[in-house]
Design a protein around this motif. Structure first.
Motif, PDB file in Angstrom:
ATOM      1  N   ASP A  51       0.531   5.675   0.438  1.00 54.09           N
ATOM      2  CA  ASP A  51      -0.330   6.771   0.877  1.00 54.09           C
ATOM      3  C   ASP A  51       0.506   8.038   0.866  1.00 54.09           C
ATOM      4  N   SER A  98      -5.720   8.717   2.699  1.00 53.37           N
ATOM      5  CA  SER A  98      -6.735   7.666   2.765  1.00 53.37           C
ATOM      6  C   SER A  98      -7.696   7.865   3.933  1.00 53.37           C
ATOM      7  N   THR A 124      -4.078  -2.587  -6.416  1.00 52.01           N
ATOM      8  CA  THR A 124      -3.252  -1.495  -6.951  1.00 52.01           C
ATOM      9  C   THR A 124      -2.479  -0.774  -5.860  1.00 52.01           C
ATOM     10  N   ALA A 158     -11.447   3.472  -0.073  1.00 52.11           N
ATOM     11  CA  ALA A 158     -12.671   2.750  -0.445  1.00 52.11           C
ATOM     12  C   ALA A 158     -12.851   1.498   0.413  1.00 52.11           C
ATOM     13  N   TYR A 159     -11.750   0.831   0.747  1.00 52.00           N
ATOM     14  CA  TYR A 159     -11.836  -0.374   1.588  1.00 52.00           C
ATOM     15  C   TYR A 159     -12.316  -0.008   2.992  1.00 52.00           C
ATOM     16  N   THR A 189      -3.259   1.882  -3.921  1.00 55.97           N
ATOM     17  CA  THR A 189      -3.314   3.340  -3.928  1.00 55.97           C
ATOM     18  C   THR A 189      -4.059   3.868  -2.701  1.00 55.97           C
ATOM     19  N   LEU A 228       0.840  -1.193   0.000  1.00 55.20           N
ATOM     20  CA  LEU A 228       0.000   0.000   0.000  1.00 55.20           C
ATOM     21  C   LEU A 228       0.878   1.247   0.000  1.00 55.20           C
ATOM     22  N   ALA A 276      -6.579   5.856  -2.717  1.00 57.50           N
ATOM     23  CA  ALA A 276      -8.006   5.799  -3.014  1.00 57.50           C
ATOM     24  C   ALA A 276      -8.560   4.393  -2.768  1.00 57.50           C
ATOM     25  N   GLU A 277      -7.760   3.387  -3.089  1.00 60.76           N
ATOM     26  CA  GLU A 277      -8.200   2.002  -2.870  1.00 60.76           C
ATOM     27  C   GLU A 277      -8.328   1.699  -1.378  1.00 60.76           C
ATOM     28  N   LEU A 278      -7.372   2.169  -0.582  1.00 58.24           N
ATOM     29  CA  LEU A 278      -7.452   1.981   0.864  1.00 58.24           C
ATOM     30  C   LEU A 278      -8.653   2.726   1.436  1.00 58.24           C
ATOM     31  N   PHE A 327      -6.001  -5.232  -1.872  1.00 58.02           N
ATOM     32  CA  PHE A 327      -5.445  -3.983  -2.391  1.00 58.02           C
ATOM     33  C   PHE A 327      -4.637  -4.267  -3.655  1.00 58.02           C
TER      34      PHE A 327
END
Length: 296
Positions: A160, A233, A284, A292-293, A286, A158, A288-290, A282
């Motif tokens: 950030d 994030s 990718t 969203a999770y 990113t 990850l 944004a992905e974290l 995760f």
């Protein structure tokens, strides 16, 4: 070399004493002491210093423990895999993870992993310090921007970055003005160097509130107490909803979350399964992905 004697030595070293090892294994203390003595005699080396109240390994004993522990674990797992007809994750998996990641994501990750692999007993502890994986018995650690360690291997899963944010009701200060701020712990900095689309700038701040958790810092900033520097994030949804205003990205190295584990030729099925679990959560890596999770 007698593998049973080596396993007994590893048991005593791992538990920090003959008495503790005897209670944990249900084996007589005298038997463990005799077996370790036989191993020392066969190697013509002293592995444990006797006489103190607490067990102390010699330099040779520590070196043997660090190497033998990994080899014995691999041997046990190989035998278990062969006897069960496959390399199925099972047994205890101990993980150390940093505070913020544990508070925000680890509960959901651990629950999903436990449901997926019911024969694995997952044990997660929260710690921001640098743990000794061998000494403290961890299979895997998650760390933020760790220092290089030749005894460990790992990878980033990850990324950030830090941003300076504030309540929309707080006006960004002009040059040389000081803004009230919320900081974590004993941070002694008094200026944020920020990068904005137009130019770089400096924001001087007065830490009027010190809190021990970044989640507490975020909640205080939402309430309008002052500005703060936080991982993207953690605040991206607040920024999108207008609850917080973005004053710029901190001019600092990016945040990288690493998974680290002892360098082994054969990685345990448990560790491999958890690494794959993180990759699926995760893909990718990113911010944004974290984010969203965390909101899912």
């Amino acid at each position: 070399m007698d593998l049973l004697a080596l396993a007994d030595f590893n048991l005593v070293a791992r538990h920090g004493g003959f008495g503790r090892a005897a209670r944990a294994s249900g084996r007589p203390k005298a038997t463990l002491s005799r077996r370790v003595g036989e191993l020392e005699a066969s190697l013509d080396l002293r592995l444990i210093e006797r006489g103190g109240r607490a067990l102390k390994l010699t330099e040779e004993g520590r070196a043997l423990f660090e190497r033998a522990g990994a080899l014995l674990t691999e041997l046990d797992e190989t035998v278990a895999a062969i006897s069960s007809g496959g390399d199925k994750p099972r047994g205890r998996l101990r993980i150390s993870a940093p505070l913020l990641f544990s508070q925000t994501a680890m509960g959901k990750l651990a629950a999903a992993f436990a449901l997926r692999y019911p024969e694995v007993r997952l044990d997660v502890t929260t710690d921001d310090r640098t743990v000794d994986m061998v000494e403290e018995g961890y299979d895997l650690v998650i760390r933020v921007n760790p220092d290089p360690d030749e005894s460990l291997v790992g990878r980033i899963f990850l990324r950030d970055r830090l941003v300076v944010v504030a309540s929309p009701g707080l006006t960004r200060p002009a040059d040389h003005a000081v803004v009230p701020a919320v900081v974590r712990g004993s941070d002694q900095n008094a200026v944020w160097e920020v990068k904005a689309p137009a130019a770089r700038s400096r924001i001087a701040f007065d830490p009027i509130l010190r809190l021990s958790s970044l989640i507490m810092v975020r909640d205080a900033v939402r309430a309008g107490v002052g500005a703060a520097c936080l991982p993207l994030s953690l605040v991206s949804h607040d920024l999108a909803a207008g609850r917080l205003a973005h004053w710029g990205d901190l001019d600092a190295p990016a945040i990288a979350l690493w998974t680290l584990y002892p360098s082994r030729r054969l990685l345990s099925a448990r560790v491999s399964a958890f690494l794959e679990h993180l990759k699926e959560a995760f893909p990718t890596g990113t911010p944004a992905e974290l984010a969203a999770y965390l909101e899912a």
